[in-house]
Design an enzyme around this catalytic site. Structure first.
Site, mmCIF file in Angstrom:
data_model
loop_
_atom_site.group_PDB
_atom_site.id
_atom_site.type_symbol
_atom_site.label_atom_id
_atom_site.label_comp_id
_atom_site.label_asym_id
_atom_site.label_seq_id
_atom_site.Cartn_x
_atom_site.Cartn_y
_atom_site.Cartn_z
ATOM 1 N N GLU A 177 0.826 -1.211 0.000
ATOM 2 C CA GLU A 177 0.000 0.000 0.000
ATOM 3 C C GLU A 177 0.861 1.263 0.000
ATOM 4 O OE1 GLU A 177 -3.076 -0.079 2.982
ATOM 5 O OE2 GLU A 177 -4.333 -1.342 1.738
ATOM 6 N N GLU A 335 -6.802 -7.332 -0.680
ATOM 7 C CA GLU A 335 -7.251 -7.267 0.712
ATOM 8 C C GLU A 335 -8.681 -6.765 0.776
ATOM 9 O OE1 GLU A 335 -5.052 -4.722 3.328
ATOM 10 O OE2 GLU A 335 -3.123 -5.392 2.593
ATOM 11 N N PHE A 385 -7.816 -6.212 16.948
ATOM 12 C CA PHE A 385 -9.282 -6.224 16.846
ATOM 13 C C PHE A 385 -9.783 -6.121 15.406
ATOM 14 C CE2 PHE A 385 -8.678 -4.850 21.324
ATOM 15 C CZ PHE A 385 -9.186 -6.018 21.890
HETATM 16 C C1 GLA Z 1 -4.173 -2.089 5.006
HETATM 17 C C2 GLA Z 1 -2.851 -2.801 5.145
HETATM 18 C C3 GLA Z 1 -2.929 -4.043 5.979
HETATM 19 C C4 GLA Z 1 -3.824 -3.841 7.172
HETATM 20 C C5 GLA Z 1 -5.171 -3.382 6.708
HETATM 21 C C6 GLA Z 1 -6.171 -3.244 7.833
HETATM 22 O O1 GLA Z 1 -4.913 -2.530 3.964
HETATM 23 O O2 GLA Z 1 -2.283 -3.118 3.891
HETATM 24 O O3 GLA Z 1 -1.616 -4.363 6.381
HETATM 25 O O4 GLA Z 1 -3.265 -2.879 7.998
HETATM 26 O O5 GLA Z 1 -5.026 -2.129 6.096
HETATM 27 O O6 GLA Z 1 -7.433 -2.880 7.365
#
Ligand code: GLA
Length: 688
Positions: A177, A335, A385
């Site tokens: 990200e 994700e 969480f």
């Molecule tokens: C982002 C990150 C993940 C995690 C998620 C949580 O997408 O890439 O590592 O922190 O958020 O929602």
């Protein structure tokens, strides 16, 4: 291995034309996927070995096929500079290969280890007000730091060399990200990289002065060395400087990706690479259409806003945008969440069936992989969480049962893989126009780039009409309806591309505050909306933005909000006009013949009912029909293979059973489609 063997990565970019995306590598990745890929982020370093063993059992039960591994593991892989501990990762990779699970292996660079921060504090990000952001979290580096690039390319090379021939390795997951948390960097090294970028972009300082309009407020520069990033200043900053800094900031992140990719290409030319984007209505800092040219396959992360009752419509927008970024080809949902997240003010769990609907909505809109953050819910750390595929409660939980059901559902959809989403509507979307439209000192702070785009997208969504969200320079030849919303900044080439779509026969609608400036944010003179004035057959002299929360009446009984303006007809007709002072009788909606098509102009933000009526009219004029006839509340999208086999996705977001007019095999339940979809349920019909 000692630190001396690290390769130095130049901060100077590759020339923009040498972009790295390789369709042959993408084709190989999808060919090996064997259906819709399923899995998530796997962080085994947070768990003892016994748990790894149970993971393999549960992954098999769920039907996991692809995992992203090692995203935040640098400090464990290289606990001290030049000292490596790969034992645990070797074992994990071998076990996953043994279980037939493919790995998107990370470069581990998304969180620098403490020793690196201590040795090179200059890698830390600096914000516009000069604050240095500390370590102890993640993403605490600036992409233009030469030290960080040296170390990041170093660990990337070590990982690539170690696993280059590993049977589990299917994809490189570069960093994570990029631009999450911080996407603009204002430190001294960033400032120098910005200057270098400006020199390459503008060539001479006089060209920069012209582009930025520095005759204004004594802002003239005699040399590039005098330029700073747009740090906190007493009043508004030069818009050209702000816009170029935004462009530079997007470039700096993808250029950092390219530095890591260069190492991966050298060591593993046969392995495709990606990084997970965050394309949605919430992410505006990165120009993902530009980035796409360096990603072999497009991967996206998406999270619902729990408090938004229409969050499934935003999900659809994100997925349609991601498909646009992917050039219409299948992409990976890298994700999303099985249930609650941990980072919104109040984090409600997903309701039974919601996760399946969300997953299939992404698949309907072109995703050929459904993955989650993360496999097993952490017991420590700031994401404990956040839901996962295996919750704190273990396998005997609703979430894990639904995960297994999803795995089974995706296996039944294997034949859908590789098909393309059908759409005859294009919504034009441009990150640069977004940045420019929301600069300061504009006629109204209430003009938000996405508002009209999302209004139209949502209305189409509710009508079962799928829209492709496309860059203004994209090929528009296959579209019968083209929507151009708040495209405040547009260059001549894109304006001509849009006009050509109408002249060829499409119905085009342009909404207010479009075509106002060129790519330098210089006003196009002679009457608004300069870039589209002749095409639309209108000319606007003055804007009349409305008071906060205010409305204006139209003679068709509707109201507008946010915006009104002094539209003069110059060839167009006016199906609707304003009725109230000071614009009584002034056109609010216009229509003009344009070659074989038509060009509409909308000078206000219509109320919801008026917008729906307008959409119905545009659909009728362009001959675009919904994917199927269905009861309200059903999301409808069709995917089709080049050989004609088609799949209708019908996702019932409502609370009662709904009818859908389709016939064929229903892939999720098996057997013939009954013509109804249960409340909250899903159907995927392989059509006769
Ligand atoms: C982002 C990150 C993940 C995690 C998620 C949580 O997408 O890439 O590592 O922190 O958020 O929602």
């Amino acid at each position: 291995m000692s630190a001396d063997t690290r390769t130095a990565a130049p901060v100077t970019p590759a020339a923009p034309e040498t972009r790295a995306a390789d369709p042959a590598l993408a084709a190989r990745f999808w060919a090996n996927a064997g259906g819709i890929a399923f899995g998530g982020d796997y962080n085994p370093e947070q768990w003892p070995r016994e748990v790894h063993a149970e993971d393999l059992v549960l992954m098999k039960e769920a039907g996991v096929t692809l995992l992203s591994v090692g995203i935040f593991s640098w400090a464990l892989l290289e606990p001290r500079e030049g000292e490596y501990d790969f034992g645990w990762l070797d074992e994990v990779m071998d076990n996953l290969a043994g279980a037939g699970i493919k790995v998107a292996l990370a470069t581990a660079t998304a969180a620098p280890p403490a020793w690196l921060v201590r040795k090179h504090p200059e890698i830390l990000p600096v914000t516009a007000d000069g604050t240095v952001l500390g370590g102890g979290s993640r993403r605490h580096y600036t992409p233009s730091s030469s030290a960080y690039r040296r170390y990041a390319t170093g660990i990337t090379r070590v990982i690539a060399e170690r696993y280059k021939d590993h049977p589990a390795l299917a994809l490189w997951h570069v960093d994570n990200e990029l631009g999450c948390h911080v996407s603009e960097f204002y430190g001294d090294e960033d400032a120098q990289a910005f200057r270098d970028w400006l020199a390459r972009r503008h060539g001479t300082i006089e060209a920069l002065n012209d582009a930025w309009g520095t005759a204004f407020w004594s802002q003239h520069y005699a040399s590039f060395d005098e330029i700073q990033p747009p740090r906190v200043a007493p009043s508004t900053l030069n818009p050209g400087q702000q816009l170029d800094f935004q462009r530079y900031s997007s470039w700096a992140l993808i250029d950092y990706y390219r530095a890591l990719l260069a190492v991966l290409r050298e060591v593993t030319p046969h392995v495709p690479a990606t990084t997970n984007l965050m394309a949605s209505s919430a992410t505006r800092s990165m120009d993902y259409f530009d980035w796409a040219r360096d990603l072999d396959v497009i991967a996206n992360d998406h999270y619902l806003v729990a408090a938004d009752p229409d969050n499934h419509v935003e999900l659809a927008f994100s997925a349609d945008l991601t498909r646009g970024i992917a050039g219409g080809r299948p992409w990976l949902l890298m994700e999303h969440s099985t249930s609650a997240v941990n980072w919104q003010p109040r984090n409600r769990p997903k309701l039974p069936g919601e996760m399946l609907r969300n997953s299939l909505a992404h698949v309907a809109r072109g995703a050929d992989a459904v993955m989650f953050f993360q496999w097993r819910q952490s017991f420590a750390g700031s994401e404990k969480f956040h839901s996962a595929m295996v919750p704190h409660g273990g396998k005997d939980t609703r979430v894990f049962r639904e995960v297994c059901e999803l795995g089974a559902a995706l296996r039944r959809l294997a034949e859908v893989q590789g098909s393309l989403v059908e759409s005859r509507v294009a919504i034009v979307f441009d990150y640069e126009a977004w940045w420019a439209a929301e600069l300061d000192s504009h006629p109204s702070a209430d003009v938000r780039y996405l508002d009209m785009l999302r209004d139209f997208h949502g209305s189409l969504f509710r009508r079962g009409v799928t829209a492709d969200v496309l860059h203004p320079a994209a090929d528009l030849s296959g579209y019968d309806l083209v929507l151009v919303c708040t495209l405040y900044a547009v260059d001549d080439g894109a304006a001509a591309n849009i006009a050509a779509a109408a002249r060829r026969g499409a119905t085009l609608l342009v909404s207010y505050f479009s075509g106002i400036v060129d790519k330098h944010d210089h006003v196009r003179l002679g009457g608004y909306p300069g870039a589209f004035r002749d095409l639309l057959g209108v000319s606007v002299e003055e804007f009349h933005p409305l008071p906060a929360g205010g409305t204006v009446a139209l003679d068709d009984g509707s109201t507008g909000s946010v915006w009104s303006e002094q539209v003069r007809l110059a060839g167009a007709e006016a199906p609707a006009s304003f009725t109230s002072y000071p614009l009584a009788g002034v056109p609010a909606l216009t229509r003009h013949a344009a070659g074989a098509g038509t060009a509409w102009y909308l000078a206000t933000r219509p109320d919801a009912a008026a917008l729906d009526r307008l959409v119905d009219r545009l659909l009728a004029e362009s001959g675009v029909a919904p994917a199927a006839a269905a009861a309200p509340g059903v999301e409808l999208v069709r995917r089709r293979h080049p050989d004609g086999r088609s799949y209708l996705f019908a996702l019932n977001h409502g609370r009662s059973e709904a009818t859908v007019d389709a016939s064929g095999r229903e892939l999720l339940g098996g057997g013939r489609f009954t013509g109804t979809v249960a409340a909250g349920g899903c159907a995927v019909v392989a059509e006769d």
